[in-house]
Design a protein around this motif. Sequence first.
Motif, PDB file in Angstrom:
ATOM      1  N   ALA A  69       0.837  -1.208   0.000  1.00 62.55           N
ATOM      2  CA  ALA A  69       0.000   0.000   0.000  1.00 62.55           C
ATOM      3  C   ALA A  69       0.865   1.248   0.000  1.00 62.55           C
ATOM      4  CB  ALA A  69      -0.924  -0.003   1.215  1.00 62.55           C
ATOM      5  N   ILE A  70       0.269   2.351  -0.440  1.00 65.61           N
ATOM      6  CA  ILE A  70       0.963   3.638  -0.489  1.00 65.61           C
ATOM      7  C   ILE A  70       0.006   4.737  -0.061  1.00 65.61           C
ATOM      8  CG2 ILE A  70       0.389   4.017  -2.937  1.00 65.61           C
ATOM      9  CD1 ILE A  70       3.147   5.357  -3.240  1.00 65.61           C
ATOM     10  N   GLY A  71       0.535   5.764   0.613  1.00 67.64           N
ATOM     11  CA  GLY A  71      -0.322   6.854   1.042  1.00 67.64           C
ATOM     12  C   GLY A  71       0.406   7.891   1.870  1.00 67.64           C
ATOM     13  N   PRO A  72      -0.290   8.977   2.236  1.00 64.45           N
ATOM     14  CA  PRO A  72       0.327  10.102   2.939  1.00 64.45           C
ATOM     15  C   PRO A  72       0.401   9.897   4.452  1.00 64.45           C
ATOM     16  CG  PRO A  72      -1.951  10.608   2.467  1.00 64.45           C
ATOM     17  CD  PRO A  72      -1.691   9.258   1.860  1.00 64.45           C
ATOM     18  N   THR A  73       1.301  10.645   5.061  1.00 64.39           N
ATOM     19  CA  THR A  73       1.454  10.694   6.514  1.00 64.39           C
ATOM     20  C   THR A  73       1.539  12.148   6.949  1.00 64.39           C
ATOM     21  OG1 THR A  73       2.639   8.599   6.606  1.00 64.39           O
ATOM     22  CG2 THR A  73       2.898  10.059   8.494  1.00 64.39           C
ATOM     23  N   TYR A  74       0.788  12.496   7.983  1.00 66.52           N
ATOM     24  CA  TYR A  74       0.914  13.817   8.591  1.00 66.52           C
ATOM     25  C   TYR A  74       1.620  13.661   9.933  1.00 66.52           C
ATOM     26  CZ  TYR A  74      -0.054  18.162  11.025  1.00 66.52           C
ATOM     27  OH  TYR A  74       0.093  19.320  11.738  1.00 66.52           O
ATOM     28  N   SER A  75       2.646  14.487  10.188  1.00 65.14           N
ATOM     29  CA  SER A  75       3.429  14.385  11.417  1.00 65.14           C
ATOM     30  C   SER A  75       3.487  15.717  12.141  1.00 65.14           C
ATOM     31  CB  SER A  75       4.861  13.921  11.116  1.00 65.14           C
ATOM     32  OG  SER A  75       4.859  12.632  10.548  1.00 65.14           O
ATOM     33  N   PHE A  76       3.491  15.624  13.452  1.00 61.83           N
ATOM     34  CA  PHE A  76       3.691  16.795  14.310  1.00 61.83           C
ATOM     35  C   PHE A  76       4.742  16.435  15.352  1.00 61.83           C
ATOM     36  CE2 PHE A  76       2.834  19.164  18.215  1.00 61.83           C
ATOM     37  CZ  PHE A  76       2.913  20.474  17.736  1.00 61.83           C
ATOM     38  N   THR A  77       5.788  17.275  15.449  1.00 60.17           N
ATOM     39  CA  THR A  77       6.910  16.997  16.336  1.00 60.17           C
ATOM     40  C   THR A  77       7.003  18.045  17.431  1.00 60.17           C
ATOM     41  OG1 THR A  77       8.115  16.036  14.470  1.00 60.17           O
ATOM     42  CG2 THR A  77       9.396  16.560  16.437  1.00 60.17           C
ATOM     43  N   LYS A  78       7.193  17.573  18.656  1.00 57.54           N
ATOM     44  CA  LYS A  78       7.401  18.454  19.810  1.00 57.54           C
ATOM     45  C   LYS A  78       8.524  17.862  20.650  1.00 57.54           C
ATOM     46  CE  LYS A  78       6.304  21.909  22.577  1.00 57.54           C
ATOM     47  NZ  LYS A  78       6.445  23.323  22.165  1.00 57.54           N
ATOM     48  N   GLY A  79       9.721  18.463  20.516  1.00 57.71           N
ATOM     49  CA  GLY A  79      10.857  17.924  21.232  1.00 57.71           C
ATOM     50  C   GLY A  79      11.163  16.508  20.784  1.00 57.71           C
ATOM     51  N   ARG A  80      11.238  15.597  21.738  1.00 58.16           N
ATOM     52  CA  ARG A  80      11.538  14.203  21.436  1.00 58.16           C
ATOM     53  C   ARG A  80      10.305  13.404  21.026  1.00 58.16           C
ATOM     54  NH1 ARG A  80      16.303  11.703  23.113  1.00 58.16           N
ATOM     55  NH2 ARG A  80      17.847  13.092  24.039  1.00 58.16           N
TER      56      ARG A  80
END
Length: 250
Positions: A114-125
């Motif tokens: 399968a293939i598709g998008p990822t949304y990421s949010f980073t806060k410190g570690r």
Amino acid sequence: MKKLTLCIVVFVAAFGLAQTDSSQQKAIQDAVHLREVPRYNLIIDLGITQPTANYGDVARSGLQIGAEFSYYTNKHLGLGISIRHQSNEFGFLDFQNDDRTSVTSNNWTNTSIAIGPTYSFTKGRFQFDAFAKTGVAFLNTPENTVSEIGIGNTQVFSNDTANESASSAYLEGGLRFNYYFRRSVQVFFSPQYHTTLGKPIAYSYRDDTSNAPIPPNLFKKINASNLIFSIGIKIAIGKEYSNAEMRIDD
């Protein structure tokens, strides 16, 4: 005069120390590994499958293993391609007690790409990922038959290989809760949902004493749908971040 000079020296030293500490804090806050994500990542996870919906009538829990390659265009948006293998035991519900009491040793499995998008949010570690993918699943549902003994009769349950499909469209989605164990390595926990589309699996049930054709109302087609809970590791491939800066490991 000496006291005044000493006070001035102490003040300057304290001010310089404060500035150095402030600069160090700013450098920490601005460190690339705390505000960006690696551009290329390898993701590996292992988990438990729990069948859902109608699939829960004919399947029991099992295992899954998956691998994914992800590419980030920026620190929030990535694109991933994954391959995953899932297994479930075959076991029908007891038609009187609603309890799975009969299972076989022939597991049902499917392998998906399968293939598709990822949304990421980073806060410190810490990093949070939400992803969705679509693709194709290749199913392996070996012939299974189990009997359930009731009051005055026995029913036989079996999957219908003649009316099943070897592959189907496929959909998966989930969340990942990541923690940076090192600058290039994250560990995570991930709840996910996976399902085939088009109801490629067929099964039937009949009275043990009857040799008549299976009535349409005793013949069902379903999707292989699993709720998955997995743990895994995300490893940065190379030192480049999504904003083209390079990781410094010193």
